[in-house]
Design a protein around this motif. Structure first.
Motif, PDB file in Angstrom:
ATOM      1  N   MET A   1     -35.579  -0.304  17.487  1.00  0.00           N
ATOM      2  CA  MET A   1     -36.227  -0.062  16.193  1.00  0.00           C
ATOM      3  C   MET A   1     -35.422   0.970  15.405  1.00  0.00           C
ATOM      4  N   SER A   2     -35.269   0.742  14.107  1.00  0.00           N
ATOM      5  CA  SER A   2     -34.546   1.678  13.252  1.00  0.00           C
ATOM      6  C   SER A   2     -35.219   3.046  13.250  1.00  0.00           C
ATOM      7  N   GLN A   3     -34.396   4.087  13.203  1.00  0.00           N
ATOM      8  CA  GLN A   3     -34.904   5.454  13.235  1.00  0.00           C
ATOM      9  C   GLN A   3     -34.930   6.055  11.841  1.00  0.00           C
ATOM     10  N   VAL A   4     -36.098   6.571  11.440  1.00  0.00           N
ATOM     11  CA  VAL A   4     -36.275   7.270  10.169  1.00  0.00           C
ATOM     12  C   VAL A   4     -36.438   8.751  10.457  1.00  0.00           C
ATOM     13  N   VAL A   5     -35.659   9.590   9.789  1.00  0.00           N
ATOM     14  CA  VAL A   5     -35.804  11.041   9.895  1.00  0.00           C
ATOM     15  C   VAL A   5     -36.176  11.586   8.525  1.00  0.00           C
ATOM     16  N   ILE A   6     -37.228  12.366   8.491  1.00  0.00           N
ATOM     17  CA  ILE A   6     -37.682  12.955   7.232  1.00  0.00           C
ATOM     18  C   ILE A   6     -37.481  14.462   7.306  1.00  0.00           C
ATOM     19  N   VAL A   7     -36.678  14.979   6.390  1.00  0.00           N
ATOM     20  CA  VAL A   7     -36.388  16.406   6.303  1.00  0.00           C
ATOM     21  C   VAL A   7     -37.152  16.940   5.108  1.00  0.00           C
ATOM     22  N   GLY A   8     -38.179  17.765   5.353  1.00  0.00           N
ATOM     23  CA  GLY A   8     -38.958  18.197   4.203  1.00  0.00           C
ATOM     24  C   GLY A   8     -40.097  19.121   4.542  1.00  0.00           C
ATOM     25  N   SER A   9     -41.031  19.187   3.614  1.00  0.00           N
ATOM     26  CA  SER A   9     -42.109  20.177   3.648  1.00  0.00           C
ATOM     27  C   SER A   9     -43.303  19.704   4.452  1.00  0.00           C
ATOM     28  N   VAL A  55     -40.550   7.430  13.287  1.00  0.00           N
ATOM     29  CA  VAL A  55     -40.277   8.571  12.405  1.00  0.00           C
ATOM     30  C   VAL A  55     -40.164   9.875  13.188  1.00  0.00           C
ATOM     31  N   THR A  56     -39.135  10.660  12.849  1.00  0.00           N
ATOM     32  CA  THR A  56     -39.000  12.043  13.322  1.00  0.00           C
ATOM     33  C   THR A  56     -39.103  12.971  12.125  1.00  0.00           C
ATOM     34  N   MET A  57     -39.896  14.030  12.250  1.00  0.00           N
ATOM     35  CA  MET A  57     -40.070  15.000  11.177  1.00  0.00           C
ATOM     36  C   MET A  57     -39.265  16.245  11.475  1.00  0.00           C
ATOM     37  N   VAL A  79     -45.761  10.583  14.901  1.00  0.00           N
ATOM     38  CA  VAL A  79     -44.486  11.103  14.414  1.00  0.00           C
ATOM     39  C   VAL A  79     -43.907  12.038  15.468  1.00  0.00           C
ATOM     40  N   ASP A  80     -42.606  11.929  15.727  1.00  0.00           N
ATOM     41  CA  ASP A  80     -41.921  12.832  16.644  1.00  0.00           C
ATOM     42  C   ASP A  80     -41.865  14.223  16.003  1.00  0.00           C
ATOM     43  N   ARG A  81     -42.520  15.207  16.627  1.00  0.00           N
ATOM     44  CA  ARG A  81     -42.630  16.549  16.063  1.00  0.00           C
ATOM     45  C   ARG A  81     -41.747  17.561  16.787  1.00  0.00           C
ATOM     46  N   SER A  82     -40.830  17.078  17.619  1.00  0.00           N
ATOM     47  CA  SER A  82     -40.018  17.983  18.438  1.00  0.00           C
ATOM     48  C   SER A  82     -39.046  18.814  17.612  1.00  0.00           C
ATOM     49  N   ARG A  83     -38.768  18.413  16.360  1.00  0.00           N
ATOM     50  CA  ARG A  83     -37.846  19.162  15.505  1.00  0.00           C
ATOM     51  C   ARG A  83     -38.562  19.963  14.428  1.00  0.00           C
ATOM     52  N   ILE A  84     -39.855  20.222  14.620  1.00  0.00           N
ATOM     53  CA  ILE A  84     -40.604  21.079  13.709  1.00  0.00           C
ATOM     54  C   ILE A  84     -40.597  22.497  14.273  1.00  0.00           C
ATOM     55  N   ALA A 131     -29.769   9.060  12.457  1.00  0.00           N
ATOM     56  CA  ALA A 131     -30.824   8.284  11.803  1.00  0.00           C
ATOM     57  C   ALA A 131     -30.266   7.121  11.003  1.00  0.00           C
ATOM     58  N   ASP A 132     -31.004   6.035  10.984  1.00  0.00           N
ATOM     59  CA  ASP A 132     -30.659   4.900  10.120  1.00  0.00           C
ATOM     60  C   ASP A 132     -31.010   5.203   8.670  1.00  0.00           C
ATOM     61  N   VAL A 133     -32.144   5.882   8.461  1.00  0.00           N
ATOM     62  CA  VAL A 133     -32.583   6.283   7.125  1.00  0.00           C
ATOM     63  C   VAL A 133     -33.028   7.736   7.187  1.00  0.00           C
ATOM     64  N   VAL A 134     -32.515   8.561   6.260  1.00  0.00           N
ATOM     65  CA  VAL A 134     -32.934   9.955   6.136  1.00  0.00           C
ATOM     66  C   VAL A 134     -33.623  10.114   4.787  1.00  0.00           C
ATOM     67  N   VAL A 135     -34.768  10.772   4.798  1.00  0.00           N
ATOM     68  CA  VAL A 135     -35.578  10.931   3.594  1.00  0.00           C
ATOM     69  C   VAL A 135     -35.723  12.416   3.287  1.00  0.00           C
ATOM     70  N   MET A 136     -35.518  12.781   2.030  1.00  0.00           N
ATOM     71  CA  MET A 136     -35.702  14.170   1.600  1.00  0.00           C
ATOM     72  C   MET A 136     -36.483  14.227   0.306  1.00  0.00           C
ATOM     73  N   GLN A 137     -37.106  15.391   0.084  1.00  0.00           N
ATOM     74  CA  GLN A 137     -37.769  15.708  -1.171  1.00  0.00           C
ATOM     75  C   GLN A 137     -37.213  17.055  -1.619  1.00  0.00           C
ATOM     76  N   ALA A 138     -37.832  17.696  -2.604  1.00  0.00           N
ATOM     77  CA  ALA A 138     -37.303  18.951  -3.138  1.00  0.00           C
ATOM     78  C   ALA A 138     -38.280  20.099  -2.967  1.00  0.00           C
ATOM     79  N   GLU A 139     -38.991  20.136  -1.828  1.00  0.00           N
ATOM     80  CA  GLU A 139     -39.907  21.234  -1.537  1.00  0.00           C
ATOM     81  C   GLU A 139     -39.349  22.177  -0.474  1.00  0.00           C
TER      82      GLU A 139
END
Length: 304
Positions: A1-9, A55-57, A79-84, A131-139
């Motif tokens: 399965m594709s891995q999504v990583v979300i870097v954000g608030s 998803v990894t956060m 959600v994988d929370r090991s990187r929080i 990650a296959d897809v990395v998602v960011m916002q501006a917070e």
């Protein structure tokens, strides 16, 4: 399965219902005070994971009571929370005021999110690179946004919300850059230096692509969205018609669903059509993460 990583608030949300929004200097009675999990990063992570994405956060919270509120739905949606990171700063807090029409105003105190700089993002460099897809916002701080963009080897989805001055190359690296009408105009000014306040939405999207953005999605609330995949022209995507209860977090539901579609190999237009249905669904329930659908929920259909 594709891995999504979300870097954000990651935030706790304090929501208050009012009949109407107060005027400057005015005091109104509110009702139904509710604490719930929020933060644009966490919202998008929960939305994508609830729909079946892996998803990894990557983010930060405090060691206070609000941290447990903020992490509740991330845990429930697997959600994988090991990187929080847990920090000594307070967990971010958003104060959300919702009127009887479902329109909201939001004040955000960043707390631990303000510590998500380049050094803290670097601690999660391995998962961002893989990650296959990395998602960011501006917070989170600009240095964290810039470093995460440098680390991305897969596809970067950047939601320029709230509008923040970021390096132009971050905007051009995004595939897609996700903005609303206001954010899109300011992004174009960042890239070109010209005032585009009087331009049409379609002209803004075309202008962003012409200025070097790989692809663009502009969300328009109840009017749907405009999508440009970087080749050809822009496509208009309608919104599903629903009875709005609370629009809080609907834009993040849209982004989470968009990312889920992209991670599964959907075209940008097809992913945006799916996201439009998910965003509309989120408006039919109160709260942000608490309003997001799972794979078991029937989504509203788009108009033909």
């Amino acid at each position: 399965m594709s891995q999504v990583v979300i870097v954000g608030s990651i935030n706790a949300d304090l929501a208050v219902d009012v009949e109407r929004h107060p005027l400057p200097g005015e005091t109104l009675h509110g009702s139904d005070v509710v604490y719930s999990p929020g933060g644009k990063g966490a919202n998008q992570a929960v939305a994508a994971a609830s729909l079946g994405a892996n998803v990894t956060m990557v983010g930060a919270v405090g060691n206070d009571a609000n941290a447990e509120v903020a992490l509740e739905r991330l845990a429930a949606s697997a959600v994988d929370r090991s990187r929080i990171r847990r920090t000594d700063a307070p967990t971010g807090l958003a104060i959300v005021v919702v009127d009887e029409r479902g329109e909201n105003t939001i004040i955000v105190a960043p707390g631990a999110n303000a510590l998500m700089d380049a050094a803290m993002v670097e601690e999660a460099a391995d998962v961002v690179r893989e990650a296959d897809v990395v998602v960011m916002q501006a917070e989170i701080p600009v240095s964290g946004i810039e470093r995460a963009a440098e680390l991305v080897a897969g596809r970067l989805v950047f939601n320029l919300a709230p509008v923040t001055e970021v390096p132009r190359e971050v905007l051009r690296r995004a595939d897609p850059l996700v903005v609303n009408e206001h954010e899109g105009r300011l992004a174009l000014r960042m890239l070109t230096g010209r005032d585009a306040a009087d331009s049409t939405d379609e002209a803004i999207v075309d202008g962003l692509v012409a200025a070097g953005c790989r692809s663009v999605v502009m969300t328009l609330g109840s009017r749907g969205s405009i999508v440009h995949d970087g080749s050809g022209g822009a496509a208009a995507i309608p919104s599903a018609k629903v009875d709005v209860v609370d629009s809080t977090g609907a834009g993040d539901a849209f982004v989470g669903a968009l990312v889920k579609g992209l991670a599964e190999g959907a075209t940008l237009v097809d992913a945006a059509r799916y996201a439009s249905r998910v965003g509309a669904f989120a408006c039919t329930r109160k709260g942000a993460q608490t309003s997001y659908p799972t794979t078991a929920d029937p989504l509203p259909e788009l108009p033909a």
